[in-house]
Structures are given as structure tokens and as C-alpha cells.
Design a protein around this motif. Structure first.
Motif, PDB file in Angstrom:
ATOM      1  N   ALA A  66       0.868  -1.181   0.000  1.00 58.98           N
ATOM      2  CA  ALA A  66       0.000   0.000   0.000  1.00 58.98           C
ATOM      3  C   ALA A  66       0.902   1.227   0.000  1.00 58.98           C
ATOM      4  O   ALA A  66       1.815   1.320   0.830  1.00 58.98           O
ATOM      5  CB  ALA A  66      -0.895   0.002   1.222  1.00 58.98           C
ATOM      6  N   VAL A  67       0.673   2.133  -0.954  1.00 59.90           N
ATOM      7  CA  VAL A  67       1.594   3.256  -1.131  1.00 59.90           C
ATOM      8  C   VAL A  67       0.864   4.585  -1.342  1.00 59.90           C
ATOM      9  O   VAL A  67      -0.297   4.610  -1.772  1.00 59.90           O
ATOM     10  CB  VAL A  67       2.523   3.028  -2.359  1.00 59.90           C
ATOM     11  CG1 VAL A  67       3.534   1.922  -2.082  1.00 59.90           C
ATOM     12  CG2 VAL A  67       1.718   2.715  -3.617  1.00 59.90           C
ATOM     13  N   ALA A  68       1.566   5.655  -1.043  1.00 63.87           N
ATOM     14  CA  ALA A  68       1.111   7.006  -1.410  1.00 63.87           C
ATOM     15  C   ALA A  68       2.150   7.531  -2.406  1.00 63.87           C
ATOM     16  O   ALA A  68       3.347   7.482  -2.109  1.00 63.87           O
ATOM     17  CB  ALA A  68       1.050   7.901  -0.187  1.00 63.87           C
ATOM     18  N   VAL A  69       1.694   7.967  -3.556  1.00 69.61           N
ATOM     19  CA  VAL A  69       2.619   8.341  -4.618  1.00 69.61           C
ATOM     20  C   VAL A  69       2.362   9.773  -5.052  1.00 69.61           C
ATOM     21  O   VAL A  69       1.229  10.124  -5.394  1.00 69.61           O
ATOM     22  CB  VAL A  69       2.444   7.406  -5.842  1.00 69.61           C
ATOM     23  CG1 VAL A  69       3.436   7.768  -6.942  1.00 69.61           C
ATOM     24  CG2 VAL A  69       2.605   5.955  -5.445  1.00 69.61           C
ATOM     25  N   GLN A  70       3.435  10.572  -5.052  1.00 70.44           N
ATOM     26  CA  GLN A  70       3.316  11.937  -5.544  1.00 70.44           C
ATOM     27  C   GLN A  70       4.030  12.004  -6.882  1.00 70.44           C
ATOM     28  O   GLN A  70       5.115  11.418  -7.037  1.00 70.44           O
ATOM     29  CB  GLN A  70       3.986  12.881  -4.565  1.00 70.44           C
ATOM     30  CG  GLN A  70       3.059  13.978  -4.114  1.00 70.44           C
ATOM     31  CD  GLN A  70       3.599  14.647  -2.889  1.00 70.44           C
ATOM     32  OE1 GLN A  70       3.656  14.022  -1.825  1.00 70.44           O
ATOM     33  NE2 GLN A  70       4.001  15.900  -3.046  1.00 70.44           N
ATOM     34  N   GLY A  71       3.429  12.659  -7.851  1.00 69.65           N
ATOM     35  CA  GLY A  71       4.086  12.730  -9.140  1.00 69.65           C
ATOM     36  C   GLY A  71       3.386  13.685 -10.077  1.00 69.65           C
ATOM     37  O   GLY A  71       2.351  14.276  -9.726  1.00 69.65           O
ATOM     38  N   ILE A  72       3.970  13.831 -11.271  1.00 72.29           N
ATOM     39  CA  ILE A  72       3.398  14.744 -12.263  1.00 72.29           C
ATOM     40  C   ILE A  72       2.683  13.936 -13.334  1.00 72.29           C
ATOM     41  O   ILE A  72       3.212  12.919 -13.813  1.00 72.29           O
ATOM     42  CB  ILE A  72       4.510  15.611 -12.893  1.00 72.29           C
ATOM     43  CG1 ILE A  72       5.150  16.438 -11.783  1.00 72.29           C
ATOM     44  CG2 ILE A  72       3.949  16.522 -13.989  1.00 72.29           C
ATOM     45  CD1 ILE A  72       6.430  17.107 -12.169  1.00 72.29           C
ATOM     46  N   VAL A  73       1.476  14.355 -13.671  1.00 71.37           N
ATOM     47  CA  VAL A  73       0.705  13.657 -14.697  1.00 71.37           C
ATOM     48  C   VAL A  73       1.213  14.134 -16.060  1.00 71.37           C
ATOM     49  O   VAL A  73       1.073  15.303 -16.396  1.00 71.37           O
ATOM     50  CB  VAL A  73      -0.804  13.960 -14.558  1.00 71.37           C
ATOM     51  CG1 VAL A  73      -1.604  13.161 -15.586  1.00 71.37           C
ATOM     52  CG2 VAL A  73      -1.291  13.676 -13.148  1.00 71.37           C
ATOM     53  N   ASN A  74       1.818  13.211 -16.805  1.00 68.71           N
ATOM     54  CA  ASN A  74       2.347  13.553 -18.130  1.00 68.71           C
ATOM     55  C   ASN A  74       1.560  12.859 -19.230  1.00 68.71           C
ATOM     56  O   ASN A  74       1.109  11.734 -19.050  1.00 68.71           O
ATOM     57  CB  ASN A  74       3.802  13.088 -18.258  1.00 68.71           C
ATOM     58  CG  ASN A  74       4.752  13.974 -17.461  1.00 68.71           C
ATOM     59  OD1 ASN A  74       4.449  15.139 -17.208  1.00 68.71           O
ATOM     60  ND2 ASN A  74       5.877  13.412 -17.057  1.00 68.71           N
ATOM     61  N   LYS A  75       1.432  13.531 -20.359  1.00 71.61           N
ATOM     62  CA  LYS A  75       0.918  12.851 -21.556  1.00 71.61           C
ATOM     63  C   LYS A  75       2.001  11.882 -22.001  1.00 71.61           C
ATOM     64  O   LYS A  75       3.185  12.215 -21.966  1.00 71.61           O
ATOM     65  CB  LYS A  75       0.688  13.870 -22.685  1.00 71.61           C
ATOM     66  CG  LYS A  75      -0.677  14.482 -22.700  1.00 71.61           C
ATOM     67  CD  LYS A  75      -1.367  14.156 -24.031  1.00 71.61           C
ATOM     68  CE  LYS A  75      -2.870  14.319 -24.025  1.00 71.61           C
ATOM     69  NZ  LYS A  75      -3.624  13.648 -23.011  1.00 71.61           N
ATOM     70  N   ARG A  76       1.634  10.664 -22.397  1.00 72.51           N
ATOM     71  CA  ARG A  76       2.658   9.742 -22.889  1.00 72.51           C
ATOM     72  C   ARG A  76       3.043  10.116 -24.309  1.00 72.51           C
ATOM     73  O   ARG A  76       2.191  10.618 -25.066  1.00 72.51           O
ATOM     74  CB  ARG A  76       2.119   8.309 -22.935  1.00 72.51           C
ATOM     75  CG  ARG A  76       1.982   7.684 -21.579  1.00 72.51           C
ATOM     76  CD  ARG A  76       1.924   6.177 -21.763  1.00 72.51           C
ATOM     77  NE  ARG A  76       1.143   5.569 -20.712  1.00 72.51           N
ATOM     78  CZ  ARG A  76       0.866   4.274 -20.663  1.00 72.51           C
ATOM     79  NH1 ARG A  76       1.246   3.472 -21.645  1.00 72.51           N
ATOM     80  NH2 ARG A  76       0.187   3.786 -19.670  1.00 72.51           N
TER      81      ARG A  76
END
Ligand code: ASP
Length: 467
Positions: A66-76
Motif C-alpha cells: 500500500a503506497v502514497a505516490v506523488q508525481g506529475i501527470v504527463n501525456k505519454r
């Protein structure tokens, strides 16, 4: 940062976000680590780029953490887009991963259909089994079905009312589960095989339209489509004839399953007499679908009516076929009152059949004391027995209880039809094993000496008790 759900990510392209969920799959490609993350709303791919600060944690993480993930939403990039996948055109460029709770390696694979896995292992770890896609879907279909039925009933003036679980026996053709009373030495409650008597008493109470998502508890031989506990959409209506109850149920089922995207083979549902069903299909449950319709998951409902009220017992007496509280069809009330032509009396019972299963059953009830008395007389009850068993019902019927009737719809059987499952346990969150043991926990269990004493019980044959 506020957590967002995975199916909301696309709206946040270019932004930094926080998601929480499980590691569905991890693909370590050396310099980069890819993940699929999963929450209740779906899946998304995440990537830890070379030299990222998240790399160390990413290397440590395994499936089902179980994780909490921070990141940037990028178009592939165009060439990596997967049009056939949810979120196939975006990915999360991971900046930080927090392990909320690691996971040991799972005892079985949950990334595929788990139905072939050993029952004991599956049910011991039911909470893991339930994480699998098919089980998540089954339990959610069940929830949606109940929600839609509930909404329909509220729109139609029904009141949802709970009835007691610690109660007296109501005959539904099974053995009772019983609970010893601490306050009343040597006395026992029965868990309800159905809320039958209470729902009729609610008609005497003036509610007119009742329903309950009711647990029914029956000590019966366990089979693929039977368990000790099942749930019914239990309904009762006042001032109604058979057709009105059947129409209400048909309206509820039709609007519910169609809103869920299913197709019904024939509307209105065909109606067939018990006699014709036996002649035509050799059974009172039958499947009207063609092989092609089976493929497509079409639902073929039908009503079976005009059941015999009584059948012979092994001892040569009479017992009820479905429900002792039912009313005979109007033409046969006279026979019942006179105790004539018992084997020919037809009841107002209606069974709803779907795809080979009985998905519900109900009847118009005897609402006058003399009719219910006549039924119990046919079954060989003395005046005293009758008073002891159903005296409270006879009494209630002497105070202007309106004509009434209802139905109990088996939730599991209906969900089995919607999901195409053939086992009851595939549509219950925590079912029993075939041997009658609970999932995850270990009931039934022996009681401590202290509990036995408080309950005024002693176990006669401890060896048998242990088994
Ligand atoms: N009590 C019946 C049952 O549990 C349903 C009904 O007649 O309403 O099957």
C-alpha cells in the motif's frame, strides 16, 4: 496535498498530484522502474526516471504494497500510448513514494481469475481474494443491484424496516440456528429463516409497503447455490392481489437490470403454471435461453404460478409446499375451509425464475385467522399446538389486518445471474466453506467453561463436540 482517485488523473495533466493505492505490478528495467498502481477507480502507469530521488524506495517496493505516490501527470509520447487501456495516454512521473504498508508475498496469484484456487486457501485469505478484479466486480455489481432496487422501492412508497435477528422459529423448510439465552435458563432464540412473520405483522401495523435487505439464516445442506446465510430483498404490500405484487417486482427488476446494462429476453415476463412447467421442462426452475443468448449474458425471467398448496409427508399427513402463511387461489378457499380435495388445492404462490435458478418467491397471505387456522388444521396441528406456534399471528389478524402479500428475492441468486457465476460464494464477501467454516475466522468454535456456565449449557459428548 489532497489525495485524488486514479480515474481523475487525466483532468490534472501537467500538475503534481497525490494518489494512494496498491502496487498492482512492478517492472524493474534497471535504470527505470515502472509500476501499475491500483485504487477503487482503476489503474495507472507510473515511472521512476533515472536519478530520481524516489529510486531507492522504488527498488524496495513489491506487488500489493500500500503506497502514497506523488508525481506529475504527463501525456505519454505518441508511440507509447495504449488506446485500449484506462489511462493509456497518460503516466505518472513519480517524484516521491511513501510505503504506507509493505506486503508479504501473496499466498496465491490475484492478478487472474482466482476461482480455480483451493477453497481453503482462498477463504483463509479472503481479503486478498477480494482484491482480485473479478471479485471486486462481483461485490460491486451486488452493491449496485441492491442500491437500484432500494431506490425503486423508495420511489414506490416502501418503508425500509429492520426486524429482529433473535426471534422465534419461522418455518421455511430448513432447520433453525439457535442461540441460548443467558437470562432464561434452558431457553433458546432461533435466528430467522426469513422475516416472514414480522413482515406480515408490519402489514398489521399499517405500513402498507415494507422492504428489508434481510439476512436469512438456514441450517441446510450446503450446495453450490446454497449457504447457511443468504440475503433477500424481502417485501410485503397491503391491499394487493397477486398480479400487483408481481408487477411491482417485475418493474423493480426490469428497471434495475436494464439500468445496469443487461438485456431481458422477454417482457412482460412470461407466466407459466407449475403443471405446465413440469410437463414442459420437468422442473419448476428452467432456463429459457438459447445457447447464443447464454453467450451474450441475456436474462430470461419467467413467473411460475398455481403451485399445489400441500404435499404428502412421509408419514402420510400433509405439509405446505412453500409457505404455510399463503392463501389458496380464490377458487380453492372453500376446499381449504372444508378440508376437502387437499392435494388439489392451489396456492397463490408465485416463483420468479431466471436462467435456471429460482430467483425469488412469494405469495398472497391468509390475512384472516380462520384461513390460517384451516391450513394448520390440514397439517395436523391441534388447537393447542396451533395457539403455541402461531397464536400471535391469529391474534393480530383479528384487528383489521389488511389483505396482503409479498415476496423474497434471493440477492445471491440474482447476482449469480448478472455475473455469470455458478457458486454462491463468488458473490458473497465472506462465505462459508463447504464444511460450514467461516472465511478468515475459525467459527464454529468450542465455548469456554465460563461461557457454558453462563448459558446454562453443558456439552454431553466432548469428543463429538470437538469434531
Ligand atoms: N418468506 C419467503 C421466503 O423466504 C418469501 C415470501 O414468501 O415472501 O422464501
Amino acid at each position: 496535498m489532497k489525495r485524488i482517485f486514479i480515474d481523475e488523473l487525466a483532468k490534472h495533466t501537467g500538475e503534481e498530484v497525490l494518489i494512494q493505492g496498491w502496487v498492482d505490478v512492478r517492472r524493474d528495467q534497471g535504470k527505470m522502474v515502472f509500476f501499475d498502481f491500483r485504487d477503487i477507480s482503476g489503474l495507472v502507469q507510473g515511472v521512476v526516471l533515472p536519478k530520481s530521488e524516489a529510486m531507492e524506495v522504488a527498488k524496495e517496493i513489491r506487488n500489493e504494497y500500500a503506497v502514497a505516490v506523488q508525481g506529475i501527470v504527463n501525456k505519454r509520447p505518441e508511440k507509447n500510448m495504449q488506446a485500449d487501456r484506462q489511462n493509456g495516454d497518460i503516466e505518472l512521473e513519480i517524484k516521491n513514494i511513501e510505503i504506507l504498508n509493505p506486503s508479504e508475498p501473496l499466498p496465491f496469484d490475484i492478478s487472474n481469475d482466482t476461482s480455480a484456487i483451493d477453497e481453503g486457501t482462498r477463504l483463509e485469505h479472503r481479503y486478498l481474494d477480494l482484491r482480485s478484479e473479478r471479485m471486486q466486480k462481483n461485490i460491486r455489481v451486488r452493491s449496485e443491484f441492491i442500491q437500484r432496487c432500494r431506490e425503486y422501492l423508495f420511489k414506490n412508497r416502501f418503508t425500509e424496516i429492520e426486524t429482529p435477528l433473535l426471534t422465534e422459529s419461522t418455518p421455511e423448510g430448513s432447520r433453525d440456528f439457535v442461540v441460548p439465552s443467558r437470562l432464561n435458563a434452558g431457553k433458546f432464540y432461533a435466528l430467522p429463516q426469513s422475516p416472514q412473520q414480522y413482515k406480515q405483522l408490519l402489514m398489521a401495523s399499517g405500513f402498507e409497503r415494507y422492504f428489508q435487505i434481510a439476512r436469512c439464516i438456514r441450517d441446510e445442506d450446503l450446495r453450490a447455490d446454497r449457504g447457511f446465510e443468504h440475503t433477500q430483498i424481502d417485501m410485503e404490500m397491503s391491499f394487493v392481489k397477486m398480479e400487483e405484487v408481481m408487477d411491482m417486482v417485475e418493474g423493480m427488476i426490469t428497471s434495475t437490470v436494464e439500468a445496469m446494462g443487461y438485456t431481458i429476453k422477454e417482457k412482460p415476463f412470461p407466466r407459466i403454471s407449475y403443471k405446465d412447467a413440469m410437463a414442459k421442462y420437468g422442473a419448476d426452475k428452467f432456463d429459457l435461453r438459447t445457447p447464443e443468448e447464454k453467450e451474450k449474458g441475456i436474462l430470461a425471467y419467467a413467473w411460475v404460478v398455481n403451485f399445489p398448496f400441500f404435499e404428502k409427508t412421509d408419514e402420510g399427513g400433509w405439509t405446505f409446499t412453500h409457505n404455510p402463511f399463503s392463501m389458496p387461489i380464490p377458487e380453492h378457499i372453500d376446499w381449504l375451509m372444508k378440508g376437502e380435495n387437499i392435494g388439489d388445492i392451489l396456492t397463490t404462490q408465485y416463483d420468479l425464475v431466471c436462467n435456471g435458478y429460482e430467483s425469488g418467491g412469494g405469495s398472497i397471505r391468509a390475512h384472516k385467522p380462520e384461513i390460517l387456522e384451516a391450513t394448520y388444521k390440514v397439517m395436523g396441528f391441534s388447537k393447542e399446538d396451533l395457539e403455541e406456534r402461531i397464536g400471535h399471528m391469529l391474534k393480530a389478524f383479528r384487528f383489521g389486518t389488511p389483505p396482503h402479500g409479498g415476496i423474497g428475492l434471493g440477492v445471491e441468486r440474482n447476482i449469480m445471474n448478472l455475473t455469470g457465476e455458478s457458486m454462491l460464494r463468488e458473490v458473497q464477501a465472506f462465505p462459508m466453506t463447504r464444511g460450514g467454516q467461516t472465511s478468515v475466522m475459525k467459527a464454529p468454535k468450542p465455548l469456554s467453561e465460563k461461557q457454558l456456565r453462563e448459558l446454562h449449557l453443558s456439552i454431553k459428548n466432548a469428543d463429538n463436540a470437538k469434531k
